[in-house]
Motif scaffolding. Structure first.
Motif, PDB file in Angstrom:
ATOM      1  N   PHE A   1       8.049  27.602 -11.042  1.00 32.76           N
ATOM      2  CA  PHE A   1       8.388  28.890 -11.640  1.00 32.76           C
ATOM      3  C   PHE A   1       9.828  29.282 -11.325  1.00 32.76           C
ATOM      4  CE2 PHE A   1       4.001  29.083 -12.491  1.00 32.76           C
ATOM      5  CZ  PHE A   1       3.795  30.094 -13.424  1.00 32.76           C
ATOM      6  N   ALA A   2      10.306  28.948 -10.121  1.00 32.24           N
ATOM      7  CA  ALA A   2      11.697  29.260  -9.784  1.00 32.24           C
ATOM      8  C   ALA A   2      12.655  28.487 -10.686  1.00 32.24           C
ATOM      9  CB  ALA A   2      11.953  28.912  -8.316  1.00 32.24           C
ATOM     10  N   CYS A   3      12.372  27.221 -10.919  1.00 34.67           N
ATOM     11  CA  CYS A   3      13.228  26.415 -11.800  1.00 34.67           C
ATOM     12  C   CYS A   3      13.139  26.898 -13.246  1.00 34.67           C
ATOM     13  CB  CYS A   3      12.830  24.945 -11.708  1.00 34.67           C
ATOM     14  SG  CYS A   3      13.204  24.192 -10.105  1.00 34.67           S
ATOM     15  N   LEU A   4      11.970  27.343 -13.652  1.00 33.04           N
ATOM     16  CA  LEU A   4      11.834  27.897 -14.999  1.00 33.04           C
ATOM     17  C   LEU A   4      12.736  29.119 -15.163  1.00 33.04           C
ATOM     18  CD1 LEU A   4      10.395  27.965 -17.764  1.00 33.04           C
ATOM     19  CD2 LEU A   4       8.627  29.391 -16.691  1.00 33.04           C
TER      20      LEU A   4
ATOM     21  N   VAL B   1      16.334  28.131 -16.031  1.00 38.71           N
ATOM     22  CA  VAL B   1      16.633  27.550 -17.347  1.00 38.71           C
ATOM     23  C   VAL B   1      16.216  28.443 -18.517  1.00 38.71           C
ATOM     24  CG1 VAL B   1      16.475  25.218 -16.429  1.00 38.71           C
ATOM     25  CG2 VAL B   1      14.435  26.268 -17.435  1.00 38.71           C
ATOM     26  N   LEU B   2      15.568  29.553 -18.257  1.00 32.94           N
ATOM     27  CA  LEU B   2      15.089  30.403 -19.354  1.00 32.94           C
ATOM     28  C   LEU B   2      16.194  30.876 -20.299  1.00 32.94           C
ATOM     29  CD1 LEU B   2      12.206  32.665 -17.971  1.00 32.94           C
ATOM     30  CD2 LEU B   2      12.124  31.088 -19.904  1.00 32.94           C
ATOM     31  N   PRO B   3      17.362  31.327 -19.815  1.00 31.69           N
ATOM     32  CA  PRO B   3      18.391  31.780 -20.766  1.00 31.69           C
ATOM     33  C   PRO B   3      18.760  30.715 -21.791  1.00 31.69           C
ATOM     34  CG  PRO B   3      18.953  32.475 -18.544  1.00 31.69           C
ATOM     35  CD  PRO B   3      17.785  31.548 -18.413  1.00 31.69           C
ATOM     36  N   ALA B   4      18.918  29.470 -21.350  1.00 26.90           N
ATOM     37  CA  ALA B   4      19.273  28.396 -22.285  1.00 26.90           C
ATOM     38  C   ALA B   4      18.152  28.122 -23.270  1.00 26.90           C
ATOM     39  CB  ALA B   4      19.604  27.119 -21.502  1.00 26.90           C
ATOM     40  N   LEU B   5      16.904  28.129 -22.802  1.00 23.92           N
ATOM     41  CA  LEU B   5      15.770  27.879 -23.683  1.00 23.92           C
ATOM     42  C   LEU B   5      15.666  28.928 -24.781  1.00 23.92           C
ATOM     43  CD1 LEU B   5      13.151  26.892 -20.953  1.00 23.92           C
ATOM     44  CD2 LEU B   5      13.940  25.395 -22.786  1.00 23.92           C
ATOM     45  N   LEU B   6      15.868  30.190 -24.430  1.00 18.22           N
ATOM     46  CA  LEU B   6      15.736  31.262 -25.421  1.00 18.22           C
ATOM     47  C   LEU B   6      16.916  31.287 -26.387  1.00 18.22           C
ATOM     48  CD1 LEU B   6      14.191  34.261 -23.460  1.00 18.22           C
ATOM     49  CD2 LEU B   6      13.102  32.279 -24.511  1.00 18.22           C
ATOM     50  N   LEU B   7      18.101  30.959 -25.914  1.00 18.52           N
ATOM     51  CA  LEU B   7      19.252  30.929 -26.813  1.00 18.52           C
ATOM     52  C   LEU B   7      19.097  29.812 -27.833  1.00 18.52           C
ATOM     53  CD1 LEU B   7      22.005  31.956 -27.686  1.00 18.52           C
ATOM     54  CD2 LEU B   7      23.047  30.492 -25.934  1.00 18.52           C
TER      55      LEU B   7
ATOM     56  N   GLY C   1      14.948  22.146 -19.289  1.00 20.99           N
ATOM     57  CA  GLY C   1      15.853  23.262 -19.551  1.00 20.99           C
ATOM     58  C   GLY C   1      17.308  22.848 -19.682  1.00 20.99           C
ATOM     59  N   ALA C   2      17.737  21.856 -18.901  1.00 23.25           N
ATOM     60  CA  ALA C   2      19.129  21.408 -18.973  1.00 23.25           C
ATOM     61  C   ALA C   2      19.437  20.796 -20.330  1.00 23.25           C
ATOM     62  CB  ALA C   2      19.410  20.400 -17.855  1.00 23.25           C
ATOM     63  N   SER C   3      18.501  20.026 -20.874  1.00 20.67           N
ATOM     64  CA  SER C   3      18.724  19.454 -22.201  1.00 20.67           C
ATOM     65  C   SER C   3      18.738  20.538 -23.278  1.00 20.67           C
ATOM     66  CB  SER C   3      17.647  18.415 -22.509  1.00 20.67           C
ATOM     67  OG  SER C   3      16.349  18.964 -22.378  1.00 20.67           O
TER      68      SER C   3
END
Length: 436
Positions: A134-137, A140-146, A195-197
């Motif tokens: 959950f911490a790693c999620l 990466v959440l900002p990139a996933l949503l953008l 998330g990085a990808s």
């Protein structure tokens, strides 16, 4: 006067040509929606299969909890940022679309940042095997949503090929990221790789659109779209939140392995879910266009859409029943045995969702947010009640059957509300004609 050999074009012929051209345009946009979702879903399918085979059932259950949490946050961003964009700016002039897309993507990025911080703090507080995921999620959440916001913006502009290209970039970037994550061998590593990808694809979206997201304009966007946004927020979150509550409840009643089994069944239905999700990217925009150009065709359009998806789901489920165990184990490893027991109820549930999605697209096109909210709240309550009630009675299989029954009931409610909304619009139109 015409000379011999010359051809005249009658108004009827011109009208027929226009209808054919409009149909070709719709088919083209729907095709790009399917192609884009195929690319996106193949990416998600590959991630799920890779994690399931690499980490086993229990760790896959932990990854699935993080994945479902992402789904909740994604639906928050869509309700506030991108759904109003699709409803109000599909087919809009280029200048209006660019302004709205920059503000909408900025709002999605802001939502990802705020909820990402919350998710990070929760993960750090939880610890154990679930906390790091959950911490790693949260990171990466900002990139996933953008990245998701760019997809919706491109479809609103009728540029589905750009959304398709963006998801291809994500898929290509995911390959080396997954290889690195597999060497680390933890759920957190897979979440970070995923998330990085997505961040690579999100940056590419800025290049494709020729603009940057405007987070500073997010408050203005949220205020201007509040009549739709907040209702869509509740509607979307009730949907994904119901899935999350069912997953948490199923994990508590049966065990985390049951969550992995349910996710495994969803992966088996992945190709059809790609169809369902791919169409959902463009159906609201297409329904809005049908409403503007030929309002009397909206009902048949939604019926064809929902019925076609339900039929396709049933065919795919029937094909899954013929898969031999050896092939299933090759794909899902140890998850196959548990997931294969859920194929029939999971297929019926997806068919019910596909049928209801046609009515949901019609209500969105009509901007009947109040009706849509009622339908979704009812459907979500049935989903949670059926999923957890079934789990308490008959474990994982009982939960799957409870969800299937709930989804069919929810679909019926969606169609009843669409029929009422279409009647109301017809009566309002007749009243305007009589008084004008």
């Amino acid at each position: 006067m015409t000379t011999e050999g010359e051809k005249t074009t009658t108004p009827a012929a011109r009208g027929e040509d226009a209808r054919r051209s409009a149909k070709r345009a719709i088919v083209g946009r729907l095709s790009w929606g399917l192609a884009d979702q195929a690319a996106s879903s193949m990416t998600n399918f590959a991630v799920g299969i890779y994690v399931a085979r690499s980490l086993g059932l229990t760790a896959f259950g932990v990854f699935s909890l993080a994945w479902l949490t992402y789904g909740v946050v994604l639906n928050v961003a869509r309700g506030l940022a991108t759904d109003p964009l699709v409803v109000r700016f599909s087919g809009a002039p280029q200048s209006s679309w660019r302004t709205a897309a920059a503000r909408s993507s900025g709002a999605a990025l802001s939502v990802g940042t705020v909820l990402g911080v919350v998710c990070l703090l929760v993960g750090l507080g939880l610890g154990g095997s679930v906390g790091p995921a959950f911490a790693c999620l949260g990171v990466v959440l900002p990139a996933l949503l953008l990245q998701d916001a760019w997809r919706f913006a491109f479809f609103a502009a009728g540029a589905g090929h750009k959304a398709f290209a963006n998801d291809l970039v994500w898929g290509v970037a995911l390959v080396p990221a997954m290889v690195v994550a597999a060497r680390v061998g933890s759920v957190a590593a897979f979440v970070l790789a995923w998330g990085a990808s997505a961040a690579v694809a999100a940056a590419y979206g800025c290049f494709q659109s020729g603009m940057r997201p405007r987070p500073t304009r997010a408050p203005g966007w949220l205020h201007e779209q509040r009549d739709l946004g907040y209702r869509y927020l509740v509607e979307n979150v009730s949907l994904s939140g119901a899935s999350q509550l069912r997953a948490y409840g199923l994990g508590a009643i049966v065990g985390v392995g049951a969550v992995g089994a349910v996710r495994g069944a969803e992966l088996l239905l992945g190709p059809f879910l790609a169809l369902l999700m791919g169409l959902s990217l463009v159906t609201v925009a297409e329904a809005a266009r049908v409403l503007r150009q030929a309002p009397h065709r909206l009902g048949p359009f939604c019926l064809a859409l929902g019925g076609g998806q339900a039929a396709a789901a049933l065919l795919w489920g029937a094909a899954l029943l013929l898969v031999p165990d050896r092939l299933g184990e090759l794909v899902l490893g140890g998850v196959w045995h548990s997931a294969s027991q859920l194929i029939v109820p999971a297929t019926l549930g997806v068919a019910g969702a596909g049928l209801g999605s046609g009515a949901a697209a019609g209500l969105r096109a009509l901007a009947a947010a109040r009706r849509g909210l009622r339908c979704q709240l009812f459907a979500s309550a049935c989903y949670v009640g059926g999923g957890l009630g079934g789990a308490a009675v008959a474990g994982t299989v009982g939960s799957a059957w409870g969800v299937a029954a709930a989804t069919v009931c929810g679909s019926a409610v969606w169609w009843l509300h669409l029929r009422s909304a279409l009647r109301e619009r017809h009566h309002d139109h007749l009243r305007e004609v009589r008084t004008s």
